[in-house]
Motif scaffolding. Structure first.
Motif, PDB file in Angstrom:
ATOM      1  N   VAL A 490       0.894  -1.646  -0.212  1.00 57.58           N
ATOM      2  CA  VAL A 490      -0.487  -0.266   0.169  1.00 57.58           C
ATOM      3  C   VAL A 490       0.319   1.478   0.059  1.00 57.58           C
ATOM      4  O   VAL A 490       2.000   1.649   1.120  1.00 57.58           O
ATOM      5  CB  VAL A 490      -0.869   0.092   0.991  1.00 57.58           C
ATOM      6  CG1 VAL A 490      -1.955   1.197   1.094  1.00 57.58           C
ATOM      7  CG2 VAL A 490      -1.625  -1.363   1.006  1.00 57.58           C
ATOM      8  N   ASN A 491       0.568   2.146  -0.886  1.00 60.52           N
ATOM      9  CA  ASN A 491       1.386   3.506  -1.109  1.00 60.52           C
ATOM     10  C   ASN A 491       0.847   4.354  -0.333  1.00 60.52           C
ATOM     11  O   ASN A 491      -0.503   4.369   0.263  1.00 60.52           O
ATOM     12  CB  ASN A 491       1.507   3.331  -2.206  1.00 60.52           C
ATOM     13  CG  ASN A 491       2.258   2.769  -3.245  1.00 60.52           C
ATOM     14  OD1 ASN A 491       3.121   1.998  -2.998  1.00 60.52           O
ATOM     15  ND2 ASN A 491       1.532   2.645  -4.686  1.00 60.52           N
ATOM     16  N   HIS A 492       1.839   5.056  -0.159  1.00 55.34           N
ATOM     17  CA  HIS A 492       1.844   6.745   0.504  1.00 55.34           C
ATOM     18  C   HIS A 492       0.726   7.373  -0.412  1.00 55.34           C
ATOM     19  O   HIS A 492       0.637   7.793  -1.494  1.00 55.34           O
ATOM     20  CB  HIS A 492       3.106   7.276   0.884  1.00 55.34           C
ATOM     21  CG  HIS A 492       2.811   8.953   1.180  1.00 55.34           C
ATOM     22  ND1 HIS A 492       2.193   8.688   2.567  1.00 55.34           N
ATOM     23  CD2 HIS A 492       2.835   9.457   0.678  1.00 55.34           C
ATOM     24  CE1 HIS A 492       2.290  10.700   2.907  1.00 55.34           C
ATOM     25  NE2 HIS A 492       2.319  11.253   1.636  1.00 55.34           N
ATOM     26  N   LEU A 513      -5.495  -2.280   7.879  1.00 58.26           N
ATOM     27  CA  LEU A 513      -5.173  -1.481   7.261  1.00 58.26           C
ATOM     28  C   LEU A 513      -6.596  -1.086   7.201  1.00 58.26           C
ATOM     29  O   LEU A 513      -7.730  -2.613   6.665  1.00 58.26           O
ATOM     30  CB  LEU A 513      -5.049  -1.255   5.456  1.00 58.26           C
ATOM     31  CG  LEU A 513      -4.958  -0.031   4.915  1.00 58.26           C
ATOM     32  CD1 LEU A 513      -4.481   0.535   4.993  1.00 58.26           C
ATOM     33  CD2 LEU A 513      -5.153  -0.880   3.120  1.00 58.26           C
ATOM     34  N   PHE A 514      -7.929   0.186   7.518  1.00 59.77           N
ATOM     35  CA  PHE A 514      -8.670   0.313   7.621  1.00 59.77           C
ATOM     36  C   PHE A 514      -9.436   1.444   6.382  1.00 59.77           C
ATOM     37  O   PHE A 514      -8.847   2.543   6.084  1.00 59.77           O
ATOM     38  CB  PHE A 514      -9.347   0.798   8.855  1.00 59.77           C
ATOM     39  CG  PHE A 514      -9.276  -0.684  10.083  1.00 59.77           C
ATOM     40  CD1 PHE A 514     -10.754  -1.055  10.709  1.00 59.77           C
ATOM     41  CD2 PHE A 514      -8.246  -0.607  10.132  1.00 59.77           C
ATOM     42  CE1 PHE A 514     -10.129  -1.523  11.560  1.00 59.77           C
ATOM     43  CE2 PHE A 514      -8.040  -1.603  11.880  1.00 59.77           C
ATOM     44  CZ  PHE A 514      -9.363  -2.806  12.187  1.00 59.77           C
ATOM     45  N   GLU A 524     -10.450   0.778  -6.859  1.00 57.41           N
ATOM     46  CA  GLU A 524      -9.941   2.310  -6.035  1.00 57.41           C
ATOM     47  C   GLU A 524      -8.428   1.721  -5.398  1.00 57.41           C
ATOM     48  O   GLU A 524      -8.170   1.097  -5.177  1.00 57.41           O
ATOM     49  CB  GLU A 524     -10.405   2.851  -5.283  1.00 57.41           C
ATOM     50  CG  GLU A 524     -11.235   3.616  -5.118  1.00 57.41           C
ATOM     51  CD  GLU A 524     -11.792   5.200  -3.915  1.00 57.41           C
ATOM     52  OE1 GLU A 524     -10.981   5.730  -3.443  1.00 57.41           O
ATOM     53  OE2 GLU A 524     -12.888   5.005  -3.932  1.00 57.41           O
ATOM     54  N   GLU A 525      -7.388   2.893  -6.114  1.00 61.70           N
ATOM     55  CA  GLU A 525      -5.623   1.972  -4.792  1.00 61.70           C
ATOM     56  C   GLU A 525      -6.033   2.881  -4.073  1.00 61.70           C
ATOM     57  O   GLU A 525      -6.558   3.863  -3.789  1.00 61.70           O
ATOM     58  CB  GLU A 525      -5.123   3.168  -5.822  1.00 61.70           C
ATOM     59  CG  GLU A 525      -3.174   2.630  -4.755  1.00 61.70           C
ATOM     60  CD  GLU A 525      -2.412   3.136  -5.559  1.00 61.70           C
ATOM     61  OE1 GLU A 525      -2.682   4.438  -6.734  1.00 61.70           O
ATOM     62  OE2 GLU A 525      -1.028   3.308  -4.909  1.00 61.70           O
ATOM     63  N   LEU A 526      -5.588   1.719  -2.982  1.00 66.44           N
ATOM     64  CA  LEU A 526      -5.868   2.559  -1.687  1.00 66.44           C
ATOM     65  C   LEU A 526      -4.290   2.369  -0.730  1.00 66.44           C
ATOM     66  O   LEU A 526      -3.364   2.452  -1.349  1.00 66.44           O
ATOM     67  CB  LEU A 526      -5.904   0.533  -0.536  1.00 66.44           C
ATOM     68  CG  LEU A 526      -7.048   0.580  -1.052  1.00 66.44           C
ATOM     69  CD1 LEU A 526      -7.138  -1.580  -0.591  1.00 66.44           C
ATOM     70  CD2 LEU A 526      -8.010   0.131  -0.873  1.00 66.44           C
ATOM     71  N   THR A 527      -4.748   3.762  -0.080  1.00 65.05           N
ATOM     72  CA  THR A 527      -3.738   4.415  -0.018  1.00 65.05           C
ATOM     73  C   THR A 527      -3.519   5.284   1.618  1.00 65.05           C
ATOM     74  O   THR A 527      -4.898   5.545   1.549  1.00 65.05           O
ATOM     75  CB  THR A 527      -3.164   6.174  -0.340  1.00 65.05           C
ATOM     76  OG1 THR A 527      -4.283   6.421  -0.816  1.00 65.05           O
ATOM     77  CG2 THR A 527      -3.155   5.827  -1.786  1.00 65.05           C
TER      78      THR A 527
END
Ligand SMILES: C[S@@+](CC[C@H](N)C(=O)[O-])C[C@H]1O[C@@H](n2cnc3c(N)ncnc32)[C@H](O)[C@@H]1O
Length: 816
Positions: A490-492, A513-514, A524-527
């Motif tokens: 997971v990216n910033h 991760l929530f 969607e990309e998760l960040t």
């Protein structure tokens, strides 16, 4: 057509012995009764006696196997060149010629080796009589599709020659194989029926037919009888005009399997595959049954009904189009990533890990609440389970890690995340489904290592790596997700859609991760916000999140100005920041740089050991400082709360007002507790902090506590708070009691309240003396006395109302 097939010799023969055009062939007129005597006409002078003979002479009339009927005639002519003189005594050649006799031995293929006696016997068995009779008597075939009949059907049926031919062919076939013989006979009879139709016009057809049948019987011994049946049927339907041409083709045709329409396999399921075993067939059938329906009831048409109608009636599974949940064309494979599904202690990390079981929580939610937003465990980021929640798993809504476990057992769309390749930031993670706000997405798990091990890895193992998957955890340990869950990818982002939060599950901390407050859409990309401190300038990395509020670097969030905040929010935010900065656990989005992989990279880079030591010493000192500050803040808050309660005037003794006060004071107590707890947590969830803020405000609005007349029958007793809360209050109480914040005003207020308490006690005593034991009363008195002494207020035994020991605390909060 018959004329066309005559050989030159036969033609000359015909010419020398012309027949009357009106004379019909003998076989057309022959009746069944006339058949035996004339079936074997003489073939030579010496044989003339046999003309009138009753016995048949099958041997004497030989027809070549492949010859046409007219060729027999020419042979006959050749065999008797000098019979012209005896023509008067003999029947006309034309009539003899027209009676066709066949050699049964040749027809049967037994000419060479069959003894005569058998042949004679056989010959006796030749069926005579009409075709229809034979068909009726011998062949009980099931009703077939009717073949179209010509006008001459009646005359054909009574054709004795054809009839006999068929019968003989059938006999011959029967001798070869019983079943095959039966089929052939049937076929012959059928063919004959068809042949009879056209025999009037073309006498040679019956011969062709016989030839065909015989050829078949001789050459295609393995051909299924059904083939013959089918072809003969076809023949009979099409007529025999093209029989000659088709005949050749038919025999050249490759053998194909024809499925039986009747017999052993009739009605067998089409899915049955004879090449498979029974069990394999069954498994195949089962697999087919369980196959998902490809039918797609689109939500556009069916969705509303499915969603709004009574689910017990309208419910049924439906499938979304593939594109809806899987926009990525392919699955990304990451080289060198070893998946772990849960934390694994490495080396001495397990031994050093402190399992602080004291740190627990408890909730008292009702089934209607379902451990929602107000659940204590939820607010404190504790997962409910059988030990700290009285609801069942179905009723409780605060079991995110249990939910995650369940999801992990489903398919990849239940699990809901997958790796994607980004343009500039390496791999990332995207959602394959939707997530609700604050719903758990994936756990950040990996190898739990000590700091020492982390340094070693940085120095030796990861020294050439550019990406690190290290995150500060509990007990000064580090999660190294180089081997770990997908969460490591997971990216910033400076505007993240997720949060990394530490939860306590069964007494153990776990990181996950929530989803953020907006929730997550499919694709969607998760960040999350790394918010890390690069620790040194050279480790600063450019941020490529591409959001509007991008800070440009993977650095910490800018601090807000304290003046801009309200007092309460400033207090909470300040405490939160300090706690997070120092303790480095809990929310890693906004939380400490300690959770950043980069941070670990930085202090384990050049002169890693020294830097790490310095950093750890600094963070330890800062941590202590901040803890002190946090405790101090907590005290102040609690003290403020208590003073507020002391100032408030209890209502008079009416039951209604008492219970109203009870509710309010419970609320105020609860809110105080929440506030305190949120500070104690050290790690906080934004929701929890929001909750704490709200509850603090709520508490201010309810600052009108009155005396809690607890212990009285019908009044709900105060529930003793659970361990950590209790300890927090114990410290707060004692500190509060010894608080230097006692002013003359507060003393006056206390004296005033003491008087009111005495009055209230008298009322209670009069009304319900039996609700408490003497010990309880005494205990309550003693507790009150000691608190009063501590507070510097003279409190005699008689001044203190009776309280249940369980109520001591709440009373002590409002006791002066
Ligand atoms: C925990 S890894 C994340 C997964 C990583 N992208 C990969 O391919 O394995 C953290 C690293 O990803 C890169 N990264 C993550 N978010 C980034 C961002 N917003 N901009 C630039 N680089 C980023 C940085 O190199 C960072 O050190």
């Amino acid at each position: 057509m018959a004329a066309d097939r005559l050989s030159p010799s036969s033609t000359s023969s015909m010419a020398s012995h012309p027949t009357s055009p009106t004379e019909e062939p003998a076989y057309v007129h022959a009746t069944p009764s006339a058949s035996p005597p004339i079936s074997t006409p003489p073939t030579s002078l010496g044989d003339a006696a046999s003309v009138l003979s009753e016995t048949t002479k099958t041997e004497q009339y030989v027809e070549a196997h492949d010859d046409t009927p007219m060729q027999h005639v020419s042979d006959e002519a050749r065999a008797a060149p000098d019979t012209s003189t005896s023509e008067t005594r003999r029947p006309a050649r034309s009539s003899r010629k027209s009676v066709t006799t066949y050699n049964v031995q040749i027809l049967a293929g037994t000419a060479i080796h069959t003894p005569t006696k058998y042949l004679e016997k056989h010959h006796k068995n030749v069926v005579h009589g009409s075709l229809e009779d034979a068909a009726k008597g011998e062949v009980a075939t099931p009703p077939k599709k009717k073949t179209p009949r010509l006008k001459s059907e009646t005359s054909a049926a009574s054709d004795p020659a054809g009839e006999q031919l068929a019968a003989e062919a059938a006999q011959a076939a029967r001798r070869r194989t019983s079943t095959r013989g039966t089929d052939l006979r049937k076929e012959a009879l059928r063919n004959l029926a068809g042949a009879g139709d056209s025999s009037v016009d073309t006498p040679s057809r019956s011969h062709t037919l016989v030839k065909k049948t015989l050829r078949r019987s001789a050459s295609t011994s393995t051909l299924p009888s059904a083939t013959a049946a089918t072809s003969s049927k076809r023949d009979s339907e099409q007529g025999y005009d093209s029989a000659e041409g088709q005949e050749q083709k038919e025999f050249q045709k490759p053998k194909t399997k024809l499925w039986m329409k009747q017999g052993l396999y009739v009605g067998q399921h089409r899915d049955f595959d004879a090449r498979l075993s029974e069990s394999q067939n069954r498994a195949k059938k089962r697999a087919k049954k369980n196959k998902e329906s490809g039918v797609l009831p689109l939500p556009l048409f069916a969705g509303d009904r499915l969603l709004t109608e009574d689910p017990r009636e309208a419910f049924r599974d439906f499938k979304l189009p593939f594109d809806t949940y899987s926009p990525l064309p392919r699955k990304v494979k990451v080289d060198g990533w070893v998946k772990l599904h849960r934390n694994r202690f490495i080396a001495d990390a397990s031994a050093l890990w402190k399992r602080d079981k004291q740190d627990s929580s408890q909730c008292y939610c009702d089934p209607e609440d379902g451990c929602g937003e107000a659940c204590h465990n939820r607010i404190m980021a504790y997962e409910c389970d059988g030990t700290n929640c009285r609801l069942t798993a179905e009723q409780c809504g605060n079991r995110p890690f249990a939910e995650l476990k369940k999801r992990g057992k489903g398919n990849r769309y239940d699990y809901g995340v997958e790796v994607l390749e980004t343009d500039e930031r390496g791999y990332g993670v995207r959602a394959m489904r939707t997530f609700e706000p604050h719903q758990i997405i994936v756990e950040y798990a990996g190898e739990i290592i000590t700091q020492h091990e982390c340094e070693r890895r940085m120095k030796h193992v990861y020294k050439k790596d550019k990406c690190y998957y290290l995150m500060s955890f509990d007990n000064k340990m580090i999660i190294d997700a180089t081997r770990g869950t997908i969460a490591r990818f997971v990216n910033h982002s400076c505007e993240p859609n997720c949060e990394m939060i530490k939860w306590t599950v069964g007494g153990e901390p776990r990181m996950a991760l929530f989803a953020g407050s907006r929730g997550i859409m499919t694709g969607e990309e998760l960040t999350y916000d790394y918010n890390f401190d690069p620790f040194s300038q050279k480790n600063i990395q450019a941020c490529r999140c591409g959001t509007e509020s991008c800070r440009g670097v993977l650095g910490p969030k800018p601090k807000k100005l304290v003046e801009e905040r309200s007092m309460a929010s400033a207090f909470i935010a300040g405490t939160k920041r300090k706690i997070q900065d120092v303790l480095g656990s809990g929310r890693s989005t906004s939380e400490s740089y300690g959770n950043s992989p980069k941070r670990l990279k930085s202090y384990t880079g050049n002169s890693a050991t020294t830097k790490a030591k310095n950093a750890s010493a600094q963070s330890e000192a800062a941590r202590e400082r901040s803890e002190k500050e946090a405790v101090e803040h907590s005290r102040q808050i609690a003290s403020r709360e208590n003073r507020a309660m002391k100032r408030s005037v209890p209502p008079s003794g009416s039951r209604r007002s008492q219970s109203a006060f009870q509710r309010k004071s419970d609320l105020s107590f609860k809110s105080t507790r929440l506030t305190t707890v949120s500070f104690q947590r050290k790690v906080s969830k934004p929701g929890a902090l929001r909750g704490a803020t709200t509850s603090t405000r709520m508490h201010a609005a309810l600052r009108r506590p009155t005396l809690a007349l607890k212990g009285k029958k019908g009044i709900r007793p105060y529930k003793r708070p659970i361990t950590p809360i209790k300890s927090s209050f114990a410290s707060v109480d004692s500190e509060d009691d010894a608080s230097p914040n006692i002013t003359p005003a507060s003393l006056r207020s206390a004296s005033h309240r003491r008087k009111q308490i005495t009055d209230a006690r008298d009322v209670l005593r009069d009304k319900s003396p039996s609700c408490m034991s003497e010990n309880e009363l005494e205990g309550g008195r003693e507790g009150a006395r000691s608190r009063a002494r501590k507070a510097g207020v003279g409190a005699g035994a008689g001044d203190v109302p009776a309280f249940h020991p369980a109520q001591k605390r709440s009373r002590s909060m409002r006791g002066r």
